[in-house]
Design an enzyme around this catalytic site. Sequence first.
Site, PDB file in Angstrom:
ATOM      1  N   GLU A  95     -25.887  30.365   1.646  1.00 44.17           N
ATOM      2  CA  GLU A  95     -24.446  30.358   1.421  1.00 44.17           C
ATOM      3  C   GLU A  95     -23.767  30.645   2.754  1.00 44.17           C
ATOM      4  OE1 GLU A  95     -21.082  32.477  -1.443  1.00 44.17           O
ATOM      5  OE2 GLU A  95     -22.931  33.576  -0.971  1.00 44.17           O
ATOM      6  N   SER A 148     -23.127  40.358  -3.375  1.00 42.40           N
ATOM      7  CA  SER A 148     -24.262  39.589  -2.889  1.00 42.40           C
ATOM      8  C   SER A 148     -25.395  39.574  -3.905  1.00 42.40           C
ATOM      9  CB  SER A 148     -24.763  40.180  -1.570  1.00 42.40           C
ATOM     10  OG  SER A 148     -25.324  41.462  -1.792  1.00 42.40           O
ATOM     11  N   GLU A 195     -15.995  48.894   1.017  1.00 38.82           N
ATOM     12  CA  GLU A 195     -15.750  49.914   2.033  1.00 38.82           C
ATOM     13  C   GLU A 195     -14.642  49.521   3.011  1.00 38.82           C
ATOM     14  OE1 GLU A 195     -18.697  48.820   1.145  1.00 38.82           O
ATOM     15  OE2 GLU A 195     -19.872  50.560   0.506  1.00 38.82           O
ATOM     16  N   TRP A 246     -14.617  42.729  -1.209  1.00 41.26           N
ATOM     17  CA  TRP A 246     -13.444  42.781  -0.339  1.00 41.26           C
ATOM     18  C   TRP A 246     -12.641  41.491  -0.322  1.00 41.26           C
ATOM     19  CZ3 TRP A 246     -14.346  38.724   2.734  1.00 41.26           C
ATOM     20  CH2 TRP A 246     -15.677  38.370   2.991  1.00 41.26           C
ATOM     21  N   GLU A 302     -21.391  38.652 -10.895  1.00 44.92           N
ATOM     22  CA  GLU A 302     -20.832  37.430 -10.288  1.00 44.92           C
ATOM     23  C   GLU A 302     -21.240  37.480  -8.837  1.00 44.92           C
ATOM     24  OE1 GLU A 302     -19.088  35.192  -8.010  1.00 44.92           O
ATOM     25  OE2 GLU A 302     -17.185  36.192  -8.412  1.00 44.92           O
ATOM     26  N   LEU A 303     -22.174  36.596  -8.477  1.00 42.03           N
ATOM     27  CA  LEU A 303     -22.809  36.670  -7.167  1.00 42.03           C
ATOM     28  C   LEU A 303     -22.393  35.488  -6.293  1.00 42.03           C
ATOM     29  CD1 LEU A 303     -26.294  37.858  -8.499  1.00 42.03           C
ATOM     30  CD2 LEU A 303     -24.307  39.232  -7.858  1.00 42.03           C
ATOM     31  N   CYS A 310     -16.449  32.790  -3.305  1.00 42.43           N
ATOM     32  CA  CYS A 310     -17.737  32.466  -3.915  1.00 42.43           C
ATOM     33  C   CYS A 310     -17.780  31.026  -4.407  1.00 42.43           C
ATOM     34  CB  CYS A 310     -18.016  33.412  -5.076  1.00 42.43           C
ATOM     35  SG  CYS A 310     -18.253  35.118  -4.578  1.00 42.43           S
TER      36      CYS A 310
END
Length: 471
Positions: free
Chosen positions: A371, A215, A165, A138, A236-237, A270
């Site tokens: 994080e 995540s 969502e 998002w 890509e976390l 991120c």
Amino acid sequence: MTTTSASQGYRTINPATGELLKSFDNATDQQIADALDASQAAYEQWSQKSVAERAAVVKRISELLAERSKDIAAVITTEMGKSLGAAVGEVRYGAQIFGYYADEAEELLADQPIKQFSGQEAFVQRLPIGPLLGIMPWNFPVYQVARFVAPNLVLGNTILLKHAEINPQVAQLLEELFTEAGLPEGVYQNVFATHDQISTIIADPRVQGVSLTGSERAGAAVAEQAGRNLKKVVLELGGSDPYIVLSAPDARAAARDALATRMGNWGQACNSNKRMIVMEDLYDDFVDELVQRSSAMKPGDPTSRDADVYGPLSSESAADGLAEQIAAAKEAGATVHVGGERVSGPEGEGFYVSPAVITDVDQENPAYTQELFGMASVVYKVSSAEEAVALANDSQYGLGGAVFSTDLDEAKRVANQLEVGMANVNLASAAGANLPFGGVKRSGFGRELGPMAVDEFANKRLYAVQGPLEG
């Protein structure tokens, strides 16, 4: 990076007010089956078009995004709370990404000759592989889609896109815009899929790969399913990027620059500078400036142009989660100089957390390894470049990192030692459609943007020719 659950379906909730604006039904199992059929059928046609034909449609997508950037940005701000100016910039950046792949497609997909082949000729072709699933977050609802979709459209793959969502209206807008630009039916489909349906899509033998930004937990689950079904995956976390300040002409100016970076997207990026590592001779003034500036900021309307106003986090769970993390850090011994509390927006509601400045985080503190996805500036004091490098690399994450110094050689030497996918010298982060994006360690694997993105879901086929048979 945090994600939201599909258990309550796809909903637009204005994070500045907490008001539910619109709800959408989850896809039915039959709709998912139909989407898979359509994606495969479209692939058989789309993949056979010339690169120039595909690039022309991608170019039109770029043009439409640029033309409608303000309208799309307004929806982004309503759905996830990004500042309106930043939302406009995001859509325009997405347009640039589509434009880059349209303009460079012929060169990026050109055959690559192999030297010293004993036969007549040999080269590597870059060919499409089939339908792909994208699972997008998002926090950058247009940019994230662009960097996955654009290279794969010019390559000839087809896309099933499961968006976050909380961004259903942006998700629909993008599908409608891509169709208007000329994408044939089934080439790009937005699916309001449930978690079980995502598993169904991954397991389908027609789907050849999955790209997820989200995540660690979501990435591990998707990678496990993809591996079980022998599918290529790009992840890509999260990130906890080090931002090392070795020297600066003005410590307070350096702090202002660092805070401006941290406040980008209200801290929900991120590759934000989540760990500020500052030399001891700059530290006191640096922290004091952060505290003063953060204290002066007030919650407000994300459409405001006021520089002292900050907006909401994306959801109630995001705001509650960040406030709880900061409280836990304080309980474990950290100093919270300012902020970190749930506060009301200008209308008395909303998902706001006051900007925090945190110091004295030791290795036993949960904040040392977590994080913090929001407006939280965590500052560490070091006495040498070697100490800065050791601290920077003492992390499970490895997305990006930045080093600042008046001594360029020193900054380059330190940046070269960072265990990250993107190292930056005297800039917070380098950005551009032509620059690869991705990380190492638990920040994921694979690359998006730039030339490398085309290779992630390409059949890099060897084509070798010996010459005419003689008999």
